[in-house]
Design an enzyme around this catalytic site. Structure first.
Site, PDB file in Angstrom:
ATOM      1  N   TYR A 100     -67.394  -9.692  63.574  1.00  0.00           N
ATOM      2  CA  TYR A 100     -67.320  -8.832  64.390  1.00  0.00           C
ATOM      3  C   TYR A 100     -65.525  -7.978  64.398  1.00  0.00           C
ATOM      4  CZ  TYR A 100     -66.657  -5.338  67.705  1.00  0.00           C
ATOM      5  OH  TYR A 100     -66.501  -4.070  68.435  1.00  0.00           O
TER       6      TYR A 100
ATOM      7  N   SER B 211     -61.630   1.049  78.137  1.00  0.00           N
ATOM      8  CA  SER B 211     -63.235   1.311  76.909  1.00  0.00           C
ATOM      9  C   SER B 211     -63.781   1.607  77.895  1.00  0.00           C
ATOM     10  CB  SER B 211     -64.292  -0.096  77.123  1.00  0.00           C
ATOM     11  OG  SER B 211     -63.154  -1.224  76.845  1.00  0.00           O
TER      12      SER B 211
ATOM     13  N   CYS C 295     -63.939   5.358  78.614  1.00  0.00           N
ATOM     14  CA  CYS C 295     -63.691   6.924  78.971  1.00  0.00           C
ATOM     15  C   CYS C 295     -62.770   7.418  77.460  1.00  0.00           C
ATOM     16  CB  CYS C 295     -61.852   5.807  80.107  1.00  0.00           C
ATOM     17  SG  CYS C 295     -62.613   4.704  81.712  1.00  0.00           S
TER      18      CYS C 295
ATOM     19  N   ARG D 173     -66.738  -8.107  71.054  1.00  0.00           N
ATOM     20  CA  ARG D 173     -65.785  -8.950  71.092  1.00  0.00           C
ATOM     21  C   ARG D 173     -66.267  -9.985  72.303  1.00  0.00           C
ATOM     22  NH1 ARG D 173     -62.465  -7.095  74.516  1.00  0.00           N
ATOM     23  NH2 ARG D 173     -62.893  -4.982  74.694  1.00  0.00           N
TER      24      ARG D 173
ATOM     25  N   LYS E 119     -60.998   7.313  74.751  1.00  0.00           N
ATOM     26  CA  LYS E 119     -59.550   7.152  74.474  1.00  0.00           C
ATOM     27  C   LYS E 119     -59.027   8.456  73.035  1.00  0.00           C
ATOM     28  CE  LYS E 119     -56.728   4.073  74.262  1.00  0.00           C
ATOM     29  NZ  LYS E 119     -57.456   2.711  74.463  1.00  0.00           N
TER      30      LYS E 119
ATOM     31  N   HIS F 154     -52.267  -1.000  75.931  1.00  0.00           N
ATOM     32  CA  HIS F 154     -53.048  -0.084  75.457  1.00  0.00           C
ATOM     33  C   HIS F 154     -53.518   1.277  75.544  1.00  0.00           C
ATOM     34  CE1 HIS F 154     -58.297  -1.365  75.495  1.00  0.00           C
ATOM     35  NE2 HIS F 154     -57.312  -0.768  74.477  1.00  0.00           N
TER      36      HIS F 154
ATOM     37  N   LYS G 282     -56.791  -6.753  68.788  1.00  0.00           N
ATOM     38  CA  LYS G 282     -56.297  -6.801  69.815  1.00  0.00           C
ATOM     39  C   LYS G 282     -55.584  -8.030  69.655  1.00  0.00           C
ATOM     40  CE  LYS G 282     -58.602  -3.401  71.089  1.00  0.00           C
ATOM     41  NZ  LYS G 282     -58.835  -1.787  71.388  1.00  0.00           N
TER      42      LYS G 282
ATOM     43  N   SER H 188     -71.178  -0.035  67.797  1.00  0.00           N
ATOM     44  CA  SER H 188     -71.552   0.204  66.765  1.00  0.00           C
ATOM     45  C   SER H 188     -69.771   1.673  66.174  1.00  0.00           C
ATOM     46  CB  SER H 188     -72.371   1.641  65.426  1.00  0.00           C
ATOM     47  OG  SER H 188     -73.190   2.402  66.433  1.00  0.00           O
ATOM     48  N   ARG H 189     -69.240   1.097  64.547  1.00  0.00           N
ATOM     49  CA  ARG H 189     -67.993   1.726  64.372  1.00  0.00           C
ATOM     50  C   ARG H 189     -67.753   1.592  63.529  1.00  0.00           C
ATOM     51  NH1 ARG H 189     -64.132  -0.024  68.852  1.00  0.00           N
ATOM     52  NH2 ARG H 189     -64.893  -1.070  70.203  1.00  0.00           N
TER      53      ARG H 189
ATOM     54  N   ASP I 131     -55.217   3.759  69.994  1.00  0.00           N
ATOM     55  CA  ASP I 131     -55.746   2.700  71.005  1.00  0.00           C
ATOM     56  C   ASP I 131     -54.379   1.291  71.295  1.00  0.00           C
ATOM     57  OD1 ASP I 131     -57.553   0.769  71.650  1.00  0.00           O
ATOM     58  OD2 ASP I 131     -57.208  -0.293  70.363  1.00  0.00           O
TER      59      ASP I 131
ATOM     60  N   ASP J  97     -61.078  21.176  77.602  1.00  0.00           N
ATOM     61  CA  ASP J  97     -60.336  20.746  78.640  1.00  0.00           C
ATOM     62  C   ASP J  97     -59.798  20.598  79.856  1.00  0.00           C
ATOM     63  OD1 ASP J  97     -61.609  23.891  78.660  1.00  0.00           O
ATOM     64  OD2 ASP J  97     -63.015  22.631  79.154  1.00  0.00           O
TER      65      ASP J  97
HETATM   66  C1  OXD Z   1     -61.355  -1.650  73.027  1.00  0.00           C
HETATM   67  C2  OXD Z   1     -61.311  -1.673  71.371  1.00  0.00           C
HETATM   68  O1  OXD Z   1     -62.809  -2.334  72.751  1.00  0.00           O
HETATM   69  O2  OXD Z   1     -60.614  -0.630  71.280  1.00  0.00           O
HETATM   70  O3  OXD Z   1     -61.060  -1.676  73.508  1.00  0.00           O
HETATM   71  O4  OXD Z   1     -62.361  -1.811  70.249  1.00  0.00           O
HETATM   72 MN    MN Z   2     -58.905  -0.444  72.657  1.00  0.00          MN
END
Ligand code: OXD
Ligand code: MN
Length: 583
Positions: A197, A248, A250, A69, A252, A226, A206, A366-367, A275, A493
């Site tokens: 992208y 980002s 962390c 992004r 999620k 988010h 987003k 990469s995704r 997300d 945990d």
């Molecule tokens: C972000 C995503 O950048 O979900 O938060 O890709």
């Molecule tokens: Mn996100």
């Protein structure tokens, strides 16, 4: 596919502007998507992966300059600068339309324009919203078909209504100097140009589900956040739902798909979303959430059978991989995947690669794009038209010292303050200095479609309107010792902490009052089977007043940019916190 006059007129205008050779409506049928896959394979836009091992899976390589992004080129063009606020880029909408009109002029010449009707939220849900994305990229079409519900049914749901988001995307020349991701919230319009992208071009995500939707939510009395949504089932079979916002990097997606540790086998986590959450007040006075998306657009590196076996299971079929390493067997690999790296492969840039190459095989960003319904722990209620009722909201960040493992806000207003002061320390994974604190209220800094001071006000107003609001918590999985080592095991945990949170919501767990909020009493968190002593637990739950007072100074600095627009309640909470810490 439609006789909706507003849609057809807008389409005519956009066709006249971008001048495609051909216009194709996406009807959502598997036949049409298959034809498009074939076409993308022929041009090299997609690479077919080993269909025995990864059926329905494809690889895409993006341009080297187009892999993330671009926040500095993302704009919120509200009528006035003040409406966009100090945390967004802004330009006068007339000026921006002018500028972009020149760029879009003829941008689809020699190409096909695909018209993608898409729905955010479950089909038939009163909370779902329609968007239409016009794009010259097959990659976008195929990703949108995973990430959202696309096709004819969506136009049927729209009928003659004008209530839809107008998205225009052209990859044009992928020119980074002329790349723009622009939102006109007052017009329900998104224009994106010169990128391919995901985060910049899958306009549902987003751009719509957060930036435009947050603006709509403010006007219409709901919230676009988010946040992941998960259901936590206890051994008695009762399920409670949690929505959680983290910046980002962390974890999620990992938290949304958590697998309980051995000692807590009777529990189960159900994924509703990883997300984005759209939240509304239900008739019963509780806050209800839907996941507007239909797929996961997850970061591949670091995804393994240790960190997230459910994600790994999800991406074994019907998945588009972007910028990962291609192995000689036609499978994929990334840094952090289980086992030995392959002896050779083709890296994300398309170059021959070996572990000795000295470069990453997969791009760090990469995704994978995968259908949510393939997730082994997908909630049976993930497409419930009414959504799921939220018991707890969690804010989190990556803090080495400041924030304890978990604490509970005193009430909604204090909880909003906790969210507004969220922060995370930068990691080595991203460019730039490590350990720098970034303020990221509600993890929405890059995604709020209007002035964040007004956004805080909206949160406060919502609190006054929800008869039975969820309790608000803050967690920090990333506390370190004096050697910089994490002292909480994290991953599965983390369920131990979620359990305390749910017990608090049920009025079952004890807590101690501290200056920052309610903390667990020493033995409230089940640490059976963990290599964690009493001292470590103390450290995890420590509130160091000196460190916190320093953080209060940083919070004040951050809030200054909002000037008079900052709600008085936030200022009051800041003062009250400072006073409690100084006593
Ligand atoms: C972000 C995503 O950048 O979900 O938060 O890709
Ligand atoms: Mn996100």
């Amino acid at each position: 596919m439609t006789s909706n006059k507003v849609v057809l007129q807008w389409l005519d205008e956009m066709v006249a502007l971008t001048k495609p050779d051909k216009v194709v409506w996406i009807d959502g049928s598997e036949e049409q998507l298959n034809e498009l896959r074939k076409e993308a394979l022929a041009t090299g836009e997609l690479i077919e992966l080993n269909q025995d091992k990864l059926p329905g899976c494809y690889l895409h390589r993006a341009a080297e300059n187009d892999v993330a992004r671009v926040e500095d080129r993302t704009f919120i063009c509200t009528p006035t600068r003040e409406e966009a606020g100090p945390t967004n880029n802004w330009m006068d909408p007339t000026e921006m339309y002018d500028k972009l009109t020149k760029l879009f002029d003829g941008s689809m010449k020699g190409r096909t324009m695909y018209v993608i009707p898409f729905l955010m939220g479950p089909l038939g849900s009163p909370f779902s919203k329609v968007g239409i994305e016009l794009t010259d990229s097959i990659y976008v079409v195929l990703n949108m078909a995973i990430m959202t519900r696309v096709g004819k049914a969506v136009m049927d749901q729209l009928g003659d209504s004008e209530d839809f988001v107008k998205g225009l995307h052209s990859k044009k020349d992928i020119d980074p100097e002329n790349r723009y991701i622009v939102h006109f919230p007052q017009d329900n319009t998104i224009w994106s140009i010169n990128s391919g992208y995901g985060g910049n071009v899958l306009l549902s995500k987003k751009c719509f589900a957060l930036r435009i939707a947050s603006y709509q939510g403010k006007k219409e009395g709901w919230m676009a956040e988010h946040m992941l949504i998960l259901g936590l089932e206890n051994p008695q079979g009762e399920v409670k739902y949690i929505a959680a916002a983290f910046p980002s990097a962390c974890g999620k997606t990992n938290l949304a798909m958590l697998i309980p540790p051995e000692e807590l086998k009777g529990y189960k986590v159900w994924t509703v979303g990883d997300d984005i959450a759209w939240l509304r007040i239900g008739e019963d006075g509780r806050l209800w959430a839907i996941n507007p998306e239909a797929g996961f657009f997850g970061v591949a590196p670091g995804t393994s059978s240790k960190t997230n076996p459910n994600a790994l299971a999800t991406i074994q079929k019907n998945t588009i991989f972007t910028n990962v390493l291609l192995t000689p067997e036609g499978t994929v690999w990334w840094e952090g995947l289980d086992g030995e790296p392959p002896r050779e492969g083709i890296d994300w840039r398309g170059n021959p690669w070996t572990p000795e190459s000295g470069v990453k095989g997969a791009h760090p960003n990469s995704r994978f794009t995968a259908p949510a319904r393939q997730c082994p722990c997908i909630s049976p209620h993930w497409e419930d038209p009414q959504g799921v009722p939220i018991s707890a909201i969690i804010f989190g960040g990556r803090r080495a010292k400041t924030a304890p493992l978990v604490y509970e806000a005193f009430n909604w207003q204090h909880g909003v303050f906790v969210g507004a002061t969220m922060a995370s320390e930068t990691t080595a994974a991203a460019a730039g200095a490590v350990g720098v604190v970034r303020r990221d209220p509600m993890a929405m800094i890059p995604f709020c479609g209007y002035n964040m001071a007004d956004y805080f006000r909206h949160w406060l107003e919502m609190g006054r309107k929800i008869p039975n609001p969820p309790k608000i918590f803050h967690v920090n999985w990333f506390r370190t010792d004096e050697n910089g080592k994490f002292i909480w095991p994290g991953f599965g945990d983390n369920l131990r902490v979620l359990n305390w949170i749910i017990e608090r919501c049920e009025g079952k767990a004890d807590a101690v009052e501290t200056p920052i909020g309610y903390l667990p009493v020493p033995d409230a968190i089940n640490i059976e089977g963990l290599d964690i002593g009493e001292d470590t637990m103390k450290e995890l739950l420590k509130v160091d007043k000196k460190v916190w007072l320093e953080d209060v100074s940083a919070q004040k600095e951050f809030f200054k940019q909002f000037g008079d627009r900052l709600p008085q309640e936030i200022i009051d909470e800041l003062k009250a916190l400072e006073k409690r810490l100084s006593e």
